[in-house]
Scaffold this active site. Structure first.
Site, PDB file in Angstrom:
ATOM      1  N   CYS A   1      34.365  43.824  42.536  1.00  0.00           N
ATOM      2  CA  CYS A   1      35.296  44.447  41.592  1.00  0.00           C
ATOM      3  C   CYS A   1      36.739  44.082  41.955  1.00  0.00           C
ATOM      4  O   CYS A   1      37.152  42.945  41.796  1.00  0.00           O
ATOM      5  CB  CYS A   1      35.063  45.953  41.535  1.00  0.00           C
ATOM      6  SG  CYS A   1      35.792  46.737  40.084  1.00  0.00           S
TER       7      CYS A   1
ATOM      8  N   HIS B   1      29.219  46.236  40.392  1.00  0.00           N
ATOM      9  CA  HIS B   1      29.001  46.897  41.686  1.00  0.00           C
ATOM     10  C   HIS B   1      27.535  46.761  42.100  1.00  0.00           C
ATOM     11  O   HIS B   1      26.681  47.546  41.653  1.00  0.00           O
ATOM     12  CB  HIS B   1      29.380  48.376  41.603  1.00  0.00           C
ATOM     13  CG  HIS B   1      30.853  48.611  41.539  1.00  0.00           C
ATOM     14  ND1 HIS B   1      31.629  48.806  42.655  1.00  0.00           N
ATOM     15  CD2 HIS B   1      31.692  48.647  40.484  1.00  0.00           C
ATOM     16  CE1 HIS B   1      32.896  48.967  42.297  1.00  0.00           C
ATOM     17  NE2 HIS B   1      32.957  48.877  40.977  1.00  0.00           N
TER      18      HIS B   1
ATOM     19  N   GLU C   1      26.262  47.617  44.841  1.00  0.00           N
ATOM     20  CA  GLU C   1      25.878  48.664  45.784  1.00  0.00           C
ATOM     21  C   GLU C   1      25.320  49.920  45.126  1.00  0.00           C
ATOM     22  O   GLU C   1      24.679  50.745  45.785  1.00  0.00           O
ATOM     23  CB  GLU C   1      27.068  49.039  46.674  1.00  0.00           C
ATOM     24  CG  GLU C   1      28.198  49.790  45.970  1.00  0.00           C
ATOM     25  CD  GLU C   1      29.208  48.878  45.298  1.00  0.00           C
ATOM     26  OE1 GLU C   1      30.335  49.346  45.020  1.00  0.00           O
ATOM     27  OE2 GLU C   1      28.875  47.709  45.039  1.00  0.00           O
TER      28      GLU C   1
END
Length: 505
Positions: A79, A166, A168
């Site tokens: 990001c 993202h 994660e």
């Protein structure tokens, strides 16, 4: 540790998730502030740049000289991290009319090693207000979505990648696979396990502490218990555990905890300091002030105990990573202070030992099981260091403590009886500074309100309220009102974290 991934934190709310995902892939990693890269650390295998609340074009945005890191290590920008790398290459980062937030379908453009084995298309999670456009020839697009052309790119002839999404978060279907591919690129061995942590930590404690004597702030919770066993394995009789009863523990906890520790062979000294804490807390209503009074009280009690012992050099604490994150964010904003974070008064002349300070709660539990600790000690709900001091809103009195203890005991006991205890991350009763009208035995009452709080979580960084059965809540409410003198109303907290915190203060 013979290898690690460094995560440079630019202030994202999900930085800790990046760390958790990498550790779940059996690779050790450390999260450090964006401007604190450990140059000279030969164990670093790769670097991840986190997201950020800022735009790279903001005057106060967190920025670094990337030339000191790129080409020396594989780099993955996430990001803001991706935008920062692109900005460093002279790319325009443009604000978009509406924030791109939520699920999107990523289509891979090339057979890049970062996306090896990743389905195309696959769902990813976007959360950004800027976008990357007009890449120079040395940056190659490797993934796009319907709305974001440059959803992922690579710097040609360099092990540097950027992704606008993202990987994660759980909403990115193959995010773990992408991170795993990055670890492969870094050449990581994937050998970081609970067993390896125990071995390396015990060895490092032996080397660091030598024959020094250590005093441990034992609370009865998972974190300090695991800390105690690790230290006991490293230094044995040179560890003295101090368990302080500050008068704000759960009902019968002082006696129960001392009994629990008998099988561990620890040298534990119990200190009854109830009256001291009650006197120092008298009249204090501000949550932060109460935390600081309790924290200072702990330090003062340890100071007294340390002077009763000979040659104590270290104070050990069960600090874990969420404690540090919440005590002081990268932007300098204090969310809440923790009783075991913030340094030691110089008068103690003791050094600080925190062997779990880079672990999340679920990792601590795995370490405890690896150490052979009894499951009921490992799977206990977290309990705050300030105890009921932050579950009694307003001023603290012995009478209020008694009410809070009795209500909490009924709640926790019923969770165990109903088989719900292990399905909940943390639970407790909060005594509110609110009185309301009630009727008991045809008589009007004007008494206290208790709020029940139960949440589900994996690491305390985020949490959701536990959807306990209505009949269970009705039973607990009825029992509290009937058995706890001074309570005539019970409510249930249905707030998530964020925006609320798990504790009320």
């Amino acid at each position: 540790m013979d290898e690690k991934i460094i995560i440079l934190d630019f202030g994202s709310q999900t930085t800790q998730l990046i760390g958790r995902r990498i550790r779940e892939l059996n690779t050790y990693c450390e999260i450090v502030p964006y401007n604190k890269f450990p140059f000279g650390d030969e164990t670093v295998k790769g670097v991840v740049f986190s997201g950020s609340p800022f735009s790279v074009s903001d005057d106060n945005a967190f920025k670094i000289d990337l030339s000191e890191i790129r080409n020396k290590y594989p780099v993955l920008g996430i990001c803001y991290g991706a935008q920062l790398i692109a900005h460093f290459e002279g790319v325009d980062i443009n604000k978009i009319d509406s924030r791109e937030y939520g699920r999107a379908e990523l289509t891979t453009i090339t057979n890049d090693e970062l996306f090896e084995g990743v389905n195309s298309p696959s769902t990813v999670w976007m959360s950004h207000g800027d976008t990357i456009t007009n890449l120079p020839t040395n940056l190659e697009v490797i993934g796009s979505t319907a709305d974001v052309e440059v959803a992922a790119y690579r710097v040609k002839d360099e092990q540097t990648w950027g992704v606008q999404f993202h990987p994660e978060v759980v909403h990115t279907d193959e995010g773990v696979k992408i991170l795993s591919n990055f670890l492969n690129i870094c050449g990581c061995k994937r050998n970081w396990t609970p067993a390896s942590f125990v071995k390396s930590t015990v060895n490092s404690l032996k080397e660091e502490l030598g024959n020094d004597k250590v005093i441990l702030a034992l609370s009865g919770g998972v974190d300090s218990s695991v800390t105690a066993v690790l230290l006991h394995q490293a230094i044995g009789k040179n560890l003295t555990c101090i368990f302080v009863d500050h008068g704000l523990l759960r009902k019968n906890e002082f006696e129960d905890v001392l009994t629990d520790y008998e099988h561990l062979g620890l040298n534990v000294i119990g200190v009854d300091a109830k009256e001291r804490f009650y006197n120092e807390l008298a009249g204090s209503v501000d949550p932060e002030e109460k935390r600081k009074i309790i924290g200072k009280g702990f330090i003062d009690v340890f100071d007294v105990q340390a002077h009763h012992l000979e040659d104590i050099k270290w104070l050990a604490q069960g600090t874990i990573y969420p404690d540090i994150i919440e005590s002081l964010s990268i932007t300098g904003t204090v969310i809440k202070s923790h009783h075991n974070v913030g340094g030691l008064p110089e008068k103690m002349n003791l050094k600080l030992c925190e062997p779990l300070k880079l672990l999340f709660k679920d990792e601590v539990r795995k370490i405890g099981l690896e150490l052979g600790m009894k499951p009921h000690l490992i799977h206990r709900h977290p309990f705050p260091g300030p105890g009921l001091g932050i579950r009694i809103l307003g001023d603290i009195t012995p009478e209020k403590v008694s009410i809070a203890q009795d209500a909490d005991h009924i709640f926790i006991s019923n969770l165990r009886k109903a088989g719900l205890y292990d399905k909940v991350w943390q639970a407790g009763a909060i005594l509110l500074p609110v009185q309301s009208v009630g009727v008991m035995g045809d008589e009007r009452t004007y008494e206290n309100t208790v709020a029940l709080r139960a949440v589900t979580s994996t690491d305390a960084m985020t949490a959701d309220w536990a959807q306990l059965p209505y009949d269970f809540l009705a039973k607990v409410s009825n029992e509290i009102i009937n058995k706890v003198k001074g309570v005539n109303r019970v409510v249930y907290d249905i707030s998530s974290k964020p925006p609320a915190t798990i504790e009320w203060e």
